[in-house]
Design an enzyme around this catalytic site. Structure first.
Site, PDB file in Angstrom:
ATOM      1  N   TYR A 241       0.815  -1.098  -0.025  1.00 24.20           N
ATOM      2  CA  TYR A 241      -0.009   0.116  -0.064  1.00 24.20           C
ATOM      3  C   TYR A 241       0.724   1.138   0.047  1.00 24.20           C
ATOM      4  O   TYR A 241       0.569   2.173  -0.704  1.00 24.20           O
ATOM      5  CB  TYR A 241      -0.884  -0.177   1.174  1.00 24.20           C
ATOM      6  CG  TYR A 241      -1.690   1.250   1.650  1.00 24.20           C
ATOM      7  CD1 TYR A 241      -2.589   1.533   0.540  1.00 24.20           C
ATOM      8  CD2 TYR A 241      -1.492   2.038   2.557  1.00 24.20           C
ATOM      9  CE1 TYR A 241      -3.493   2.785   0.947  1.00 24.20           C
ATOM     10  CE2 TYR A 241      -2.116   3.116   2.757  1.00 24.20           C
ATOM     11  CZ  TYR A 241      -3.178   3.546   1.904  1.00 24.20           C
ATOM     12  OH  TYR A 241      -3.913   4.654   2.037  1.00 24.20           O
TER      13      TYR A 241
HETATM   14  P1  NAP Z   1     -13.019   4.756   1.606  1.00 20.07           P
HETATM   15  O1  NAP Z   1     -13.761   5.242   2.703  1.00 20.07           O
HETATM   16  O2  NAP Z   1     -12.773   3.177   1.577  1.00 20.07           O
HETATM   17  O3  NAP Z   1     -13.720   5.160   0.366  1.00 20.07           O
HETATM   18  C1  NAP Z   1     -12.934   4.745  -0.816  1.00 20.07           C
HETATM   19  C2  NAP Z   1     -13.740   5.627  -2.032  1.00 20.07           C
HETATM   20  O4  NAP Z   1     -12.983   5.075  -3.261  1.00 20.07           O
HETATM   21  C3  NAP Z   1     -15.212   4.981  -2.222  1.00 20.07           C
HETATM   22  O5  NAP Z   1     -15.708   6.193  -2.653  1.00 20.07           O
HETATM   23  C4  NAP Z   1     -14.893   4.010  -3.329  1.00 20.07           C
HETATM   24  O6  NAP Z   1     -16.131   4.048  -4.096  1.00 20.07           O
HETATM   25  C5  NAP Z   1     -13.808   4.662  -4.071  1.00 20.07           C
HETATM   26  N1  NAP Z   1     -13.174   3.657  -4.950  1.00 20.07           N
HETATM   27  C6  NAP Z   1     -12.626   2.437  -4.696  1.00 20.07           C
HETATM   28  N2  NAP Z   1     -12.030   1.688  -5.698  1.00 20.07           N
HETATM   29  C7  NAP Z   1     -12.367   2.843  -6.827  1.00 20.07           C
HETATM   30  C8  NAP Z   1     -12.088   2.500  -8.175  1.00 20.07           C
HETATM   31  N3  NAP Z   1     -11.524   1.327  -8.679  1.00 20.07           N
HETATM   32  N4  NAP Z   1     -12.720   3.466  -9.025  1.00 20.07           N
HETATM   33  C9  NAP Z   1     -13.211   4.592  -8.435  1.00 20.07           C
HETATM   34  N5  NAP Z   1     -13.282   4.746  -7.360  1.00 20.07           N
HETATM   35  C10 NAP Z   1     -13.035   3.755  -6.498  1.00 20.07           C
HETATM   36  O7  NAP Z   1     -11.768   5.283   1.781  1.00 20.07           O
HETATM   37  P2  NAP Z   1     -10.945   6.687   2.366  1.00 20.07           P
HETATM   38  O8  NAP Z   1     -10.668   6.355   3.727  1.00 20.07           O
HETATM   39  O9  NAP Z   1     -12.010   7.678   2.253  1.00 20.07           O
HETATM   40  O10 NAP Z   1      -9.790   6.736   1.541  1.00 20.07           O
HETATM   41  C11 NAP Z   1      -9.661   7.804   0.344  1.00 20.07           C
HETATM   42  C12 NAP Z   1      -8.119   8.184   0.132  1.00 20.07           C
HETATM   43  O11 NAP Z   1      -7.441   8.401   1.263  1.00 20.07           O
HETATM   44  C13 NAP Z   1      -7.421   6.747  -0.472  1.00 20.07           C
HETATM   45  O12 NAP Z   1      -6.622   7.163  -1.419  1.00 20.07           O
HETATM   46  C14 NAP Z   1      -6.693   6.406   0.779  1.00 20.07           C
HETATM   47  O13 NAP Z   1      -5.572   5.600   0.489  1.00 20.07           O
HETATM   48  C15 NAP Z   1      -6.454   7.649   1.349  1.00 20.07           C
HETATM   49  N6  NAP Z   1      -5.835   7.519   2.610  1.00 20.07           N
HETATM   50  C16 NAP Z   1      -6.780   7.281   3.650  1.00 20.07           C
HETATM   51  C17 NAP Z   1      -6.444   7.059   5.139  1.00 20.07           C
HETATM   52  C18 NAP Z   1      -7.566   6.728   6.055  1.00 20.07           C
HETATM   53  O14 NAP Z   1      -6.797   6.655   7.284  1.00 20.07           O
HETATM   54  N7  NAP Z   1      -8.722   6.700   5.649  1.00 20.07           N
HETATM   55  C19 NAP Z   1      -5.229   7.398   5.362  1.00 20.07           C
HETATM   56  C20 NAP Z   1      -4.313   7.855   4.531  1.00 20.07           C
HETATM   57  C21 NAP Z   1      -4.548   7.859   3.128  1.00 20.07           C
HETATM   58  P3  NAP Z   1     -17.125   2.602  -4.357  1.00 20.07           P
HETATM   59  O15 NAP Z   1     -17.718   2.566  -2.971  1.00 20.07           O
HETATM   60  O16 NAP Z   1     -18.108   3.372  -5.408  1.00 20.07           O
HETATM   61  O17 NAP Z   1     -16.127   1.741  -4.767  1.00 20.07           O
END
Ligand code: NAP
Length: 248
Positions: free
Chosen positions: A156
């Site tokens: 990741y």
């Molecule tokens: P999340 O709650 O799991 O939401 C992920 C989103 O991405 C959902 O809207 C999902 O849509 C969409 N998605 C997944 N696969 C996709 C694809 N192939 N094409 C288009 N959309 C897709 O994740 P999050 O925590 O909000 O994370 C958002 C970003 O922040 C990510 O890049 C993650 O790596 C980064 N991040 C998160 C954290 C954390 O602690 N949460 C920390 C550091 C970085 P569907 O439901 O329609 O699939």
């Protein structure tokens, strides 16, 4: 498109059906952007968010596209241009996280994260590099784990380290167009991606890793993205902004 919507800047937010992406889409809409709410599978959530934005006086459309599919990404940019006349801001937020020690990581764990986190970001950056209007902004979501280098996060974090490298190089390649390219690297943030599969004890421990002693919220991250997308962020370019309460 009417005169009011056509004069607003336009932002595509990938993965905006829930979590951090949904908070970014809502924030950018309230900051005056026409917003393209991208999603892969969660159409009901994406449509509900569009309804919420419209109810608050904003403008948005939902656009299904798996970011790992280059043709689908091209169609999403077509849809944005057809609805709103062009694209000014791209937020590469869509991402997945699968954790395991390297020894136990199978090919599917590797391939899926490369396909969505890295190839997906490449697909959208390529379209943005070709099609973003002058003066635009690109914000890629990385992770503070690139700095922390925690066990189990190898694949990741490697995809996100690659995203940081794409960020720096693209910021130079768009020279002369007044387009900035930056990354926001959150720490642990209270979304399904972070919370799912973790024990309450582990969540508690990770929430105390920063001196502010709490998890980030999607709105915390949306604020950092809105800064980079808005007028106050205009002189920030080619940078990684770690939004993590001081964890690293
Ligand atoms: P999340 O709650 O799991 O939401 C992920 C989103 O991405 C959902 O809207 C999902 O849509 C969409 N998605 C997944 N696969 C996709 C694809 N192939 N094409 C288009 N959309 C897709 O994740 P999050 O925590 O909000 O994370 C958002 C970003 O922040 C990510 O890049 C993650 O790596 C980064 N991040 C998160 C954290 C954390 O602690 N949460 C920390 C550091 C970085 P569907 O439901 O329609 O699939």
């Amino acid at each position: 498109m009417n005169a009011q919507t056509s004069s607003r800047p336009v932002a595509i937010v990938t993965g905006a059906s829930r979590g951090i992406g949904a908070a970014i889409a809502e924030r950018l809409a309230s900051d005056g952007f026409n917003v393209v709410v991208n999603y892969a599978g969660s159409s009901a959530e994406a449509e509900a968010l569009v309804g919420k934005i419209e109810q608050a006086g904003g403008h948005a459309i939902a656009a299904q596209a798996d970011v790992s599919d280059a043709a689908a990404v091209e169609r999403m940019f077509d849809a944005a241009e057809a609805a709103f006349g062009g694209v000014d801001v791209l937020v590469n937020n869509a991402g997945i996280m699968k954790l395991a020690p390297l020894a136990d990581s199978d090919d599917a764990l590797f391939d899926s994260q490369i396909a969505i986190n890295l190839k997906g970001t490449f697909n959208t950056l390529r379209q943005a590099a070709r099609r973003l209007r002058n003066g635009g902004r690109i914000i890629n979501l990385s992770t503070s784990v690139v700095g922390l280098k925690l066990e189990n996060y190898a694949v990741y974090a490697a995809t996100k380290a690659a995203v940081e490298t794409l960020t720096a190089i693209l910021s130079k390649e768009v020279r002369g167009r007044s387009i900035t390219v930056n990354a926001v690297a959150p720490g642990p943030t209270a979304t399904a991606l972070f919370l799912n599969g973790k024990s309450p004890e582990l969540i508690e421990r990770m929430s105390k890793m920063n001196p502010l002693e709490r998890l980030g919220t999607p709105d915390d991250i949306a604020s950092a993205v809105a800064f980079l997308a808005g007028p106050d962020g205009s002189w920030i370019n080619g940078q990684v902004l770690r939004a993590n309460g001081g964890m690293v």
